[in-house]
Design a protein around this motif. Sequence first.
Motif, mmCIF file in Angstrom:
data_model
loop_
_atom_site.group_PDB
_atom_site.id
_atom_site.type_symbol
_atom_site.label_atom_id
_atom_site.label_comp_id
_atom_site.label_asym_id
_atom_site.label_seq_id
_atom_site.Cartn_x
_atom_site.Cartn_y
_atom_site.Cartn_z
ATOM 1 N N CYS A 33 -65.722 14.402 1.829
ATOM 2 C CA CYS A 33 -66.117 15.035 0.522
ATOM 3 C C CYS A 33 -65.755 14.121 -0.559
ATOM 4 N N SER A 34 -66.241 14.144 -1.862
ATOM 5 C CA SER A 34 -66.109 13.524 -2.931
ATOM 6 C C SER A 34 -64.771 13.327 -3.219
ATOM 7 N N MET A 35 -64.048 14.534 -3.173
ATOM 8 C CA MET A 35 -62.495 14.718 -3.720
ATOM 9 C C MET A 35 -61.687 13.670 -2.569
ATOM 10 N N CYS A 36 -62.077 13.879 -1.359
ATOM 11 C CA CYS A 36 -61.234 12.975 -0.623
ATOM 12 C C CYS A 36 -61.565 11.365 -0.929
ATOM 13 N N ILE A 37 -62.634 11.107 -0.813
ATOM 14 C CA ILE A 37 -62.963 9.700 -1.156
ATOM 15 C C ILE A 37 -62.160 9.092 -2.211
ATOM 16 N N THR A 38 -61.901 9.941 -3.338
ATOM 17 C CA THR A 38 -61.083 9.554 -4.669
ATOM 18 C C THR A 38 -59.537 9.517 -3.999
ATOM 19 N N ARG A 39 -59.091 10.469 -3.431
ATOM 20 C CA ARG A 39 -57.871 10.440 -2.816
ATOM 21 C C ARG A 39 -57.348 9.144 -1.945
ATOM 22 N N LEU A 40 -58.418 9.028 -1.302
ATOM 23 C CA LEU A 40 -58.161 7.951 -0.170
ATOM 24 C C LEU A 40 -58.660 6.300 -0.671
ATOM 25 N N LYS A 41 -59.082 6.412 -1.866
ATOM 26 C CA LYS A 41 -59.386 5.149 -2.727
ATOM 27 C C LYS A 41 -60.495 4.608 -1.739
ATOM 28 N N CYS A 47 -61.924 4.891 10.569
ATOM 29 C CA CYS A 47 -62.105 3.450 11.118
ATOM 30 C C CYS A 47 -61.609 2.352 9.799
ATOM 31 N N HIS A 48 -61.151 2.962 8.785
ATOM 32 C CA HIS A 48 -60.567 2.181 7.803
ATOM 33 C C HIS A 48 -61.477 1.223 6.921
ATOM 34 N N LEU A 49 -62.880 1.431 7.212
ATOM 35 C CA LEU A 49 -63.643 0.581 6.439
ATOM 36 C C LEU A 49 -63.981 1.166 5.045
ATOM 37 N N LYS A 50 -64.334 0.387 4.360
ATOM 38 C CA LYS A 50 -64.498 0.763 2.993
ATOM 39 C C LYS A 50 -66.031 1.464 2.741
#
Length: 239
Positions: A33-41, A47-50
Amino acid sequence: MVLDNVYELLECPVCTEFMSSPIHQCPNGHTLCSMCITRLKSCCPVCHLKIGSIRCLALEKIAEPLELPKQPMELAYNCPYSRSECSIKGSVTHIVTHLKDDHNIVYFDMSHESVFKHSYAPFREKDNTTGLLCVLSRYGQQFCYQFEHFVLGAVPCYIAFIRFMGEDTQAKRFSYSLEIGGNGRRLTWEGVPRSIRDNPHEVCDSLDGLVIPQNLAKLFSDGNEQEFKVQVRGCIRRK
């Protein structure tokens, strides 16, 4: 049944809330979700990809006609560290950073491990252990693992338990097990994590965890009579 599967697809793997447009995905197709994208930078927790600007249009189309709960506001929590009267409050992300930086709390990333282990040594007749806290990261969520010393009646005991760093409604989506073993013996506890809004003393008073009387702990030790150690194994599962 079909609708349940749709809701499962739309559940954010990090905050477990339902996703709505815009829904982004990493190059491997993991969605957030858009909120978690911000939290996780913008870093994929799987998989830790950008995570760039790739949108998951298929899920957005599925979510569009459904009435889904809106994302909650960022909530504030008290610092769960029990060894001092800490007045810090903040979001889960802020509290985790505070615990690591200010209280030197051990942080276990369980992204690739299903079981964590923690050893306690030595245990003596007059153990002055006041408590221990670790932060566990599992399924993109944060949990507090605690080991406390308390007295049950007149019996010195230890209790190990896990609390969810979030609300009680979210905590009930998970279960956990703790096990102490050694010398051919095993003692296991299975339960549901409490929210960190619940005071650790309340958890101890309700015996909602793996309770180990001090004398019983000796049976699991691989040490000697004067100094011995035990190991607790734990696992967190999603229901």
